[in-house]
Design a protein around this motif. Structure first.
Motif, mmCIF file in Angstrom:
data_model
loop_
_atom_site.group_PDB
_atom_site.id
_atom_site.type_symbol
_atom_site.label_atom_id
_atom_site.label_comp_id
_atom_site.label_asym_id
_atom_site.label_seq_id
_atom_site.Cartn_x
_atom_site.Cartn_y
_atom_site.Cartn_z
ATOM 1 N N ASN A 14 5.845 21.905 -1.570
ATOM 2 C CA ASN A 14 6.593 20.674 -1.308
ATOM 3 C C ASN A 14 5.838 19.738 -0.368
ATOM 4 N N THR A 15 5.179 20.305 0.628
ATOM 5 C CA THR A 15 4.432 19.481 1.584
ATOM 6 C C THR A 15 3.265 18.785 0.894
ATOM 7 N N ILE A 16 2.532 19.495 0.053
ATOM 8 C CA ILE A 16 1.407 18.872 -0.660
ATOM 9 C C ILE A 16 1.914 17.795 -1.606
ATOM 10 N N ARG A 17 3.050 18.045 -2.242
ATOM 11 C CA ARG A 17 3.638 17.007 -3.106
ATOM 12 C C ARG A 17 3.977 15.754 -2.296
ATOM 13 N N LEU A 18 4.525 15.965 -1.095
ATOM 14 C CA LEU A 18 4.841 14.827 -0.221
ATOM 15 C C LEU A 18 3.575 14.062 0.157
ATOM 16 N N ILE A 19 2.510 14.796 0.468
ATOM 17 C CA ILE A 19 1.238 14.158 0.829
ATOM 18 C C ILE A 19 0.709 13.321 -0.341
ATOM 19 N N LEU A 20 0.687 13.920 -1.531
ATOM 20 C CA LEU A 20 0.170 13.214 -2.706
ATOM 21 C C LEU A 20 1.000 11.970 -3.009
ATOM 22 N N SER A 21 2.302 12.077 -2.848
ATOM 23 C CA SER A 21 3.182 10.927 -3.066
ATOM 24 C C SER A 21 2.902 9.832 -2.043
ATOM 25 N N ALA A 22 2.752 10.200 -0.778
ATOM 26 C CA ALA A 22 2.475 9.216 0.267
ATOM 27 C C ALA A 22 1.123 8.541 0.037
ATOM 28 N N ILE A 23 0.136 9.308 -0.418
ATOM 29 C CA ILE A 23 -1.181 8.736 -0.724
ATOM 30 C C ILE A 23 -1.044 7.720 -1.862
ATOM 31 N N ASN A 24 -0.286 8.102 -2.883
ATOM 32 C CA ASN A 24 -0.080 7.219 -4.030
ATOM 33 C C ASN A 24 0.580 5.907 -3.598
ATOM 34 N N TYR A 25 1.632 5.995 -2.779
ATOM 35 C CA TYR A 25 2.299 4.792 -2.287
ATOM 36 C C TYR A 25 1.345 3.930 -1.459
ATOM 37 N N ALA A 26 0.541 4.557 -0.626
ATOM 38 C CA ALA A 26 -0.406 3.816 0.209
ATOM 39 C C ALA A 26 -1.446 3.098 -0.652
ATOM 40 N N GLU A 27 -1.893 3.756 -1.706
ATOM 41 C CA GLU A 27 -2.879 3.134 -2.598
ATOM 42 C C GLU A 27 -2.274 1.942 -3.335
ATOM 43 N N ILE A 28 -1.022 2.071 -3.751
ATOM 44 C CA ILE A 28 -0.351 0.958 -4.421
ATOM 45 C C ILE A 28 -0.175 -0.203 -3.443
ATOM 46 N N GLU A 29 0.232 0.117 -2.225
ATOM 47 C CA GLU A 29 0.457 -0.908 -1.201
ATOM 48 C C GLU A 29 -0.827 -1.643 -0.848
ATOM 49 N N GLN A 30 -1.918 -0.884 -0.683
ATOM 50 C CA GLN A 30 -3.193 -1.487 -0.285
ATOM 51 C C GLN A 30 -4.007 -1.981 -1.483
ATOM 52 N N GLN A 31 -3.575 -1.627 -2.677
ATOM 53 C CA GLN A 31 -4.242 -1.996 -3.923
ATOM 54 C C GLN A 31 -5.704 -1.567 -3.962
ATOM 55 N N LYS A 32 -5.955 -0.342 -3.476
ATOM 56 C CA LYS A 32 -7.296 0.242 -3.550
ATOM 57 C C LYS A 32 -7.182 1.756 -3.415
ATOM 58 N N GLN A 33 -8.230 2.447 -3.863
ATOM 59 C CA GLN A 33 -8.279 3.900 -3.737
ATOM 60 C C GLN A 33 -8.603 4.261 -2.292
ATOM 61 N N LEU A 34 -7.914 5.277 -1.770
ATOM 62 C CA LEU A 34 -8.148 5.695 -0.396
ATOM 63 C C LEU A 34 -9.312 6.675 -0.314
ATOM 64 N N ASP A 35 -10.141 6.515 0.716
ATOM 65 C CA ASP A 35 -11.189 7.484 1.006
ATOM 66 C C ASP A 35 -10.611 8.498 1.998
ATOM 67 N N ASP A 36 -11.432 9.434 2.458
ATOM 68 C CA ASP A 36 -10.933 10.470 3.364
ATOM 69 C C ASP A 36 -10.307 9.899 4.642
ATOM 70 N N PRO A 37 -10.935 8.930 5.321
ATOM 71 C CA PRO A 37 -10.268 8.375 6.514
ATOM 72 C C PRO A 37 -8.910 7.748 6.194
ATOM 73 N N GLY A 38 -8.789 7.122 5.027
ATOM 74 C CA GLY A 38 -7.511 6.544 4.610
ATOM 75 C C GLY A 38 -6.458 7.612 4.374
ATOM 76 N N VAL A 39 -6.873 8.720 3.742
ATOM 77 C CA VAL A 39 -5.969 9.844 3.506
ATOM 78 C C VAL A 39 -5.561 10.458 4.841
ATOM 79 N N HIS A 40 -6.519 10.579 5.764
ATOM 80 C CA HIS A 40 -6.196 11.118 7.091
ATOM 81 C C HIS A 40 -5.182 10.228 7.816
ATOM 82 N N ALA A 41 -5.299 8.923 7.641
ATOM 83 C CA ALA A 41 -4.348 8.002 8.270
ATOM 84 C C ALA A 41 -2.937 8.225 7.711
ATOM 85 N N VAL A 42 -2.843 8.443 6.405
ATOM 86 C CA VAL A 42 -1.542 8.713 5.781
ATOM 87 C C VAL A 42 -0.958 10.016 6.328
ATOM 88 N N ILE A 43 -1.786 11.044 6.412
ATOM 89 C CA ILE A 43 -1.318 12.339 6.917
ATOM 90 C C ILE A 43 -0.944 12.234 8.390
#
Length: 148
Positions: free
Chosen positions: A24-53
């Motif tokens: 469930n936690t990994i699903r939440l992470i993947l969902s949050a990453i997806n929302y962040a990518e849609i919001e920023q209109q770009k693919q997230l790199d590792d620092p971007g993913v770390h910011a979401v986490i």
């Protein structure tokens, strides 16, 4: 392999092993990453993913405090389990001494010597330490150093 590529692999492993909390936690992470990518209109790199986490970690810590205040130990335990999993995906956090060392370098570089210079220091230091240290901790160290 980037963190974004690692997460779906670990999701499958958690599904196979039956670890519902991790799943469930990994699903939440993947969902949050997806929302962040849609919001920023770009693919997230590792620092971007770390910011979401990091944002998710902050939410869990706030929830834990609220649930403790409300005497809801069951929810505290659930949030703590998620928090532990989230923290496992973050880079190693810097110790206070390491933050102080970095802050001193930036203060010397910027030429800051009074508390009013905090904005200059934080503007340069925060991006350097993003994901490696909590913003509140960084601000506390900088404030302390500039008052000396």
């Amino acid at each position: 392999m980037s963190l974004k590529e690692t997460l779906p692999v670990e999701l499958k492993e958690a599904l196979r092993s039956g670890d519902k909390v991790k799943l469930n936690t990994i699903r939440l992470i993947l969902s949050a990453i997806n929302y962040a990518e849609i919001e920023q209109q770009k693919q997230l790199d590792d620092p971007g993913v770390h910011a979401v986490i990091a944002k998710m970690i902050k939410q869990r810590k706030e929830s834990i405090e609220a649930f403790k205040a409300g005497n809801r130990q069951d929810l505290v335990d659930k949030e703590q389990a998620e928090l532990n999993i989230l923290e496992s995906y973050m880079p190693k956090q810097l110790s206070r001494e390491e933050i102080v060392a970095e802050a001193r370098k930036v203060i010397a570089e910027v030429g800051a010597n009074k508390p009013q210079d905090m904005g200059k220091v934080m503007g340069k230091l925060t991006p350097m330490l993003r994901g490696k240290a909590d913003g509140k901790e960084i601000a506390a160290v900088v404030t302390e150093l500039l008052k000396q």
